[in-house]
Design a protein around this motif. Structure first.
Motif, PDB file in Angstrom:
ATOM      1  N   ALA A 350       0.834  -1.209   0.000  1.00 43.98           N
ATOM      2  CA  ALA A 350       0.000   0.000   0.000  1.00 43.98           C
ATOM      3  C   ALA A 350       0.867   1.257   0.000  1.00 43.98           C
ATOM      4  CB  ALA A 350      -0.922  -0.013   1.215  1.00 43.98           C
ATOM      5  N   ASP A 351       1.916   1.258   0.824  1.00 42.86           N
ATOM      6  CA  ASP A 351       2.807   2.421   0.857  1.00 42.86           C
ATOM      7  C   ASP A 351       3.503   2.618  -0.480  1.00 42.86           C
ATOM      8  OD1 ASP A 351       4.485   4.475   2.431  1.00 42.86           O
ATOM      9  OD2 ASP A 351       6.004   3.144   1.602  1.00 42.86           O
ATOM     10  N   LEU A 352       3.945   1.524  -1.107  1.00 46.02           N
ATOM     11  CA  LEU A 352       4.611   1.637  -2.400  1.00 46.02           C
ATOM     12  C   LEU A 352       3.653   2.174  -3.458  1.00 46.02           C
ATOM     13  CD1 LEU A 352       7.170   1.155  -4.056  1.00 46.02           C
ATOM     14  CD2 LEU A 352       6.398  -1.185  -4.455  1.00 46.02           C
ATOM     15  N   SER A 357       2.053   6.623  -6.852  1.00 51.86           N
ATOM     16  CA  SER A 357       0.960   7.444  -7.384  1.00 51.86           C
ATOM     17  C   SER A 357       1.169   8.916  -7.040  1.00 51.86           C
ATOM     18  CB  SER A 357      -0.380   6.951  -6.831  1.00 51.86           C
ATOM     19  OG  SER A 357      -0.580   5.588  -7.121  1.00 51.86           O
ATOM     20  N   LYS A 358       1.559   9.185  -5.811  1.00 50.99           N
ATOM     21  CA  LYS A 358       1.773  10.574  -5.386  1.00 50.99           C
ATOM     22  C   LYS A 358       2.921  11.206  -6.170  1.00 50.99           C
ATOM     23  CE  LYS A 358       2.775  13.303  -1.231  1.00 50.99           C
ATOM     24  NZ  LYS A 358       4.039  13.850  -1.713  1.00 50.99           N
ATOM     25  N   LEU A 396      -7.540   9.190  -4.048  1.00 51.74           N
ATOM     26  CA  LEU A 396      -6.713   7.978  -4.087  1.00 51.74           C
ATOM     27  C   LEU A 396      -6.129   7.665  -2.718  1.00 51.74           C
ATOM     28  CD1 LEU A 396      -5.451   5.755  -5.837  1.00 51.74           C
ATOM     29  CD2 LEU A 396      -3.553   7.307  -6.283  1.00 51.74           C
ATOM     30  N   ALA A 397      -5.719   8.698  -1.990  1.00 47.94           N
ATOM     31  CA  ALA A 397      -5.186   8.469  -0.638  1.00 47.94           C
ATOM     32  C   ALA A 397      -6.246   7.847   0.259  1.00 47.94           C
ATOM     33  CB  ALA A 397      -4.687   9.783  -0.047  1.00 47.94           C
ATOM     34  N   VAL A 400      -6.712   4.137  -0.817  1.00 49.32           N
ATOM     35  CA  VAL A 400      -5.595   3.268  -0.417  1.00 49.32           C
ATOM     36  C   VAL A 400      -5.629   3.017   1.093  1.00 49.32           C
ATOM     37  CG1 VAL A 400      -3.085   3.142  -0.228  1.00 49.32           C
ATOM     38  CG2 VAL A 400      -4.133   3.899  -2.354  1.00 49.32           C
ATOM     39  N   ILE A 401      -5.881   4.056   1.872  1.00 49.61           N
ATOM     40  CA  ILE A 401      -5.921   3.890   3.330  1.00 49.61           C
ATOM     41  C   ILE A 401      -7.063   2.965   3.734  1.00 49.61           C
ATOM     42  CG2 ILE A 401      -6.346   5.100   5.493  1.00 49.61           C
ATOM     43  CD1 ILE A 401      -4.861   7.483   4.327  1.00 49.61           C
ATOM     44  N   ALA A 402      -8.241   3.177   3.139  1.00 43.39           N
ATOM     45  CA  ALA A 402      -9.390   2.338   3.496  1.00 43.39           C
ATOM     46  C   ALA A 402      -9.157   0.886   3.090  1.00 43.39           C
ATOM     47  CB  ALA A 402     -10.647   2.885   2.821  1.00 43.39           C
ATOM     48  N   ALA A 403      -8.635   0.672   1.861  1.00 48.90           N
ATOM     49  CA  ALA A 403      -8.404  -0.698   1.399  1.00 48.90           C
ATOM     50  C   ALA A 403      -7.342  -1.393   2.250  1.00 48.90           C
ATOM     51  CB  ALA A 403      -7.981  -0.684  -0.074  1.00 48.90           C
ATOM     52  N   ALA A 404      -6.255  -0.680   2.577  1.00 48.42           N
ATOM     53  CA  ALA A 404      -5.204  -1.289   3.398  1.00 48.42           C
ATOM     54  C   ALA A 404      -5.721  -1.603   4.799  1.00 48.42           C
ATOM     55  CB  ALA A 404      -4.000  -0.356   3.472  1.00 48.42           C
TER      56      ALA A 404
END
Length: 633
Positions: A350-352, A357-358, A396-397, A400-404
């Motif tokens: 998730a961090d990668l 993306s950022k 997107l942030a 990603v946070i919710a999915a992780a």
């Protein structure tokens, strides 16, 4: 339930269930203590057999090699290494003559190229020979250890060249890796050479003591920035005790705790070294990229992610096969540990993904900012990117946070189905309770879909006008040309007047006297339009140059001439000011004046009549005074 026997049976069962956890814990502790005691006694009794079994294994290998026409194992291994080194020498003489611009790439090829050539040549020779069984095992294990050690040496050399490892650390790392390779090959040979298992464990203990001494020597002789001797001695003592504790964990065969302790010390420094090495390689490959570019982020964080994933994979392997992990007896603890290991990998991915993306979005935004300052056709596309990409980055942030978070909770054994359902119900309740907020968000989505305005454009909606500075999910931020900032919810915008889109037509009127030569004025304005178009600063901003349209209307004190031009949006005011100056100077040089309002007043005639009336009045008064009698005295 009133049956005495049934009640007695239930009471006994409850008592057994209450005593079962403590009994299970006591059993585990007793089992561990008995295992450790038996292991200690077996190793102590195997100490006298160590030299005998090693000598016997060496004799059997030598006799088998001699009976099959082979030289001793050490001679055959040395010959195989020499053949590999010959292939390596040939590689250096042929391939390494090429020149590379990047020194790190040259070092990489210089380190890994010879290692690859040595591995291929020595492996080919080894596979081509039909070895005796015992000699085959000896040569195979030591050859693999030699190849692995040389690979580790090459990696350490590259890390030192990249500045991630000091010269002292490089020398100690080579020494430690060399002893570890010999230890691994020697202890692995105990089973093929039919050496007693306890003897092999004692041999590995001997090598481990040597490795511990190397680590302690590196701790006490390492160069340090600390100038206070007492503080340095305290730190070295702490590191030494920590190394001894790790060695004791390994001796006691608590491999899970041993590797966790290794990770605690080695992993942060290893990640920093790998990151610096990857950054140096990426900088040499793409020298124009900054530190936050997508390729640099992929190189640095990707390398770190690979190291962390390998560490998690190894600790998972140790956890699965370590027989001394008592926590595996408890299913809840075992599931929690496995879930935590999987969660680490999920968070790394998730961090990668987020960092890549950022970095990609920031790179696009930087390119859009540079394009927006130019007057090319890419400016409109850049403006749209600067408008949409920040919103997309925030969305997107959140995704990603919710999915992780949901994935980690699922791996930890939490049922996420009720959480998702509850979040849906909560969202519906929030939607009904905040209709204005929902209206603003939905209106903003449709404004962006319609491309009504972009960042940097000047818009007007009702009493609000200004340059669009930024967006949020529910409002737009407008900067007025006098400085104030308006934060306007999307639901209150209504019809939007965009003053910065595509082009702008500017019209103005000038008054001249009735006797002005219109054709001459038109010719003068045409020349001024050509001069504006040829101006290197103003010309690129003009789409259709200045023209005089003709007489707009006839006024009370002159005629009004109409002028117009088409320019890029936002530049028309500047061009109009320049046009005013040039028209004024040209009209004055050609004798054309600007009409001015005048008022005619007959002031001289009225003054003469007033004087004549006053003179006549005075004459009448004088005549009256002469004719009338004087008053009595």
């Amino acid at each position: 339930m009133n049956d005495p026997e049934l009640r007695q049976w239930l009471e006994k069962r409850q008592a057994v269930e209450q005593q079962q956890p403590s009994s299970a814990t006591a059993t585990l502790i007793e089992t561990g203590e008995a295992r450790a005691r038996a292991r200690y006694q077996a190793l102590r009794s195997a100490i006298p057999d160590v030299p005998v079994q090693i000598a016997d294994a060496t004799r059997r290998v030598r006799e088998q090699a001699r009976s099959n026409g082979f030289a001793p194992a050490i001679v055959m291994f040395a010959a195989l290494v020499c053949v590999g080194l010959a292939g390596e020498w040939f590689f250096k003489k042929t391939v390494l003559k090429a020149r590379f611009q990047n020194p790190l790439i040259a070092h990489t090829i210089g380190e890994f190229g010879p290692w690859i050539s040595f591995t291929l040549v020595s492996s080919a020779i080894f596979l081509a020979i039909d070895w005796p069984p015992l000699l085959h095992a000896v040569i195979l294990f030591y050859l693999v250890a030699f190849i692995a050690a040389r690979l580790a040496f090459a990696v350490c050399k590259l890390s030192m060249d990249a500045g991630a490892l000091s010269a002292f650390g490089y020398r100690r790392a080579r020494m430690f890796i060399g002893v570890l390779a010999v230890a691994g090959a020697t202890t692995s040979l105990t089973s093929p050479l039919s050496v007693d298992r306890n003897v092999g464990i004692l041999v590995s203990f001997s090598f481990s003591i040597l490795l511990l001494l190397i680590a302690l020597e590196a701790v006490w002789r390492r160069p340090s920035k600390t100038t206070v001797p007492r503080q340095l001695a305290l730190m070295n003592t702490f590191y030494s005790l920590y190394a001894i504790c790790l060695w004791l964990l390994w001796v006691a065969n608590f491999l899970g705790l041993f590797w966790l302790g290794i990770y605690l010390v080695v992993l942060p420094a290893l990640l920093a070294a790998v990151g610096r090495t990857a950054e140096a390689f990426a900088k040499g490959r793409w020298p124009s990229d900054n530190k936050n570019s997508a390729r640099m982020v992929l190189a640095v964080r990707g390398a770190r992610a690979v190291v962390i994933a390998a560490a998690v994979a190894w600790i998972t392997f140790v956890w699965h096969y370590d027989p001394n992990i008592l926590a595996r007896e408890n299913p809840a603890i075992d599931a929690a540990v496995r879930g935590a290991l999987k969660s680490v990998v999920i968070l790394i991915l998730a961090d990668l993904c987020w960092q890549l993306s950022k970095a990609f979005i920031d790179e696009k935004l930087s390119t859009a900012d540079n394009s927006a300052s130019s007057l090319s056709t890419e400016a409109a596309r850049a403006g749209r990117l600067r408008t949409l990409l920040p919103i997309f980055r925030n969305a997107l942030a959140a995704i990603v946070i919710a999915a992780a978070a949901l994935t980690v909770l699922s791996e930890m054994g939490v049922q996420i189905g009720p959480l998702i359902a509850g979040a849906g119900i909560f969202g519906v309740a929030i939607g009904f309770g905040s209709q204005t907020l929902v209206k603003d968000i939905v209106s903003g989505i449709f404004y962006l879909m319609d491309d009504a305005f972009r960042v940097g454009e000047y818009i007007q909606s009702g009493s609000y006008k200004g340059t669009v500075e930024s967006f949020s999910l529910r409002s737009v931020r407008l900067r007025h040309h006098r400085g104030p900032v308006f934060t306007v919810p999307f639901g209150e915008l209504g019809a939007v007047q965009n003053m910065s889109r595509d082009w702008a037509i500017d019209k103005f009127l000038l008054r001249v006297p009735f006797n002005t030569d219109v054709a001459k004025a038109k010719a003068i304005v045409k020349q001024i339009g050509e001069q504006l178009k040829e101006d290197p600063e103003i010309g690129p901003q003009i789409l259709e140059t200045l023209k005089m349209k003709g007489v707009e209307q006839i006024g009370d004190f002159g005629i009004e001439l109409s002028f117009a031009f088409t320019a890029l949006p936002g530049r028309q005011t500047y061009i109009r000011r320049q046009a005013y100056t040039m028209i004024r100077d040209a009209f004055m040089e050609n004798g054309i004046e600007f009409a001015q309002p005048t008022v005619q007043v007959g002031g001289e005639e009225k003054s003469d009549a007033a004087i004549a009336a006053m003179t006549l009045q005075r004459k009448r008064i004088t005549d009256q005074m002469t004719v009338s009698p004087s008053p009595p005295t």
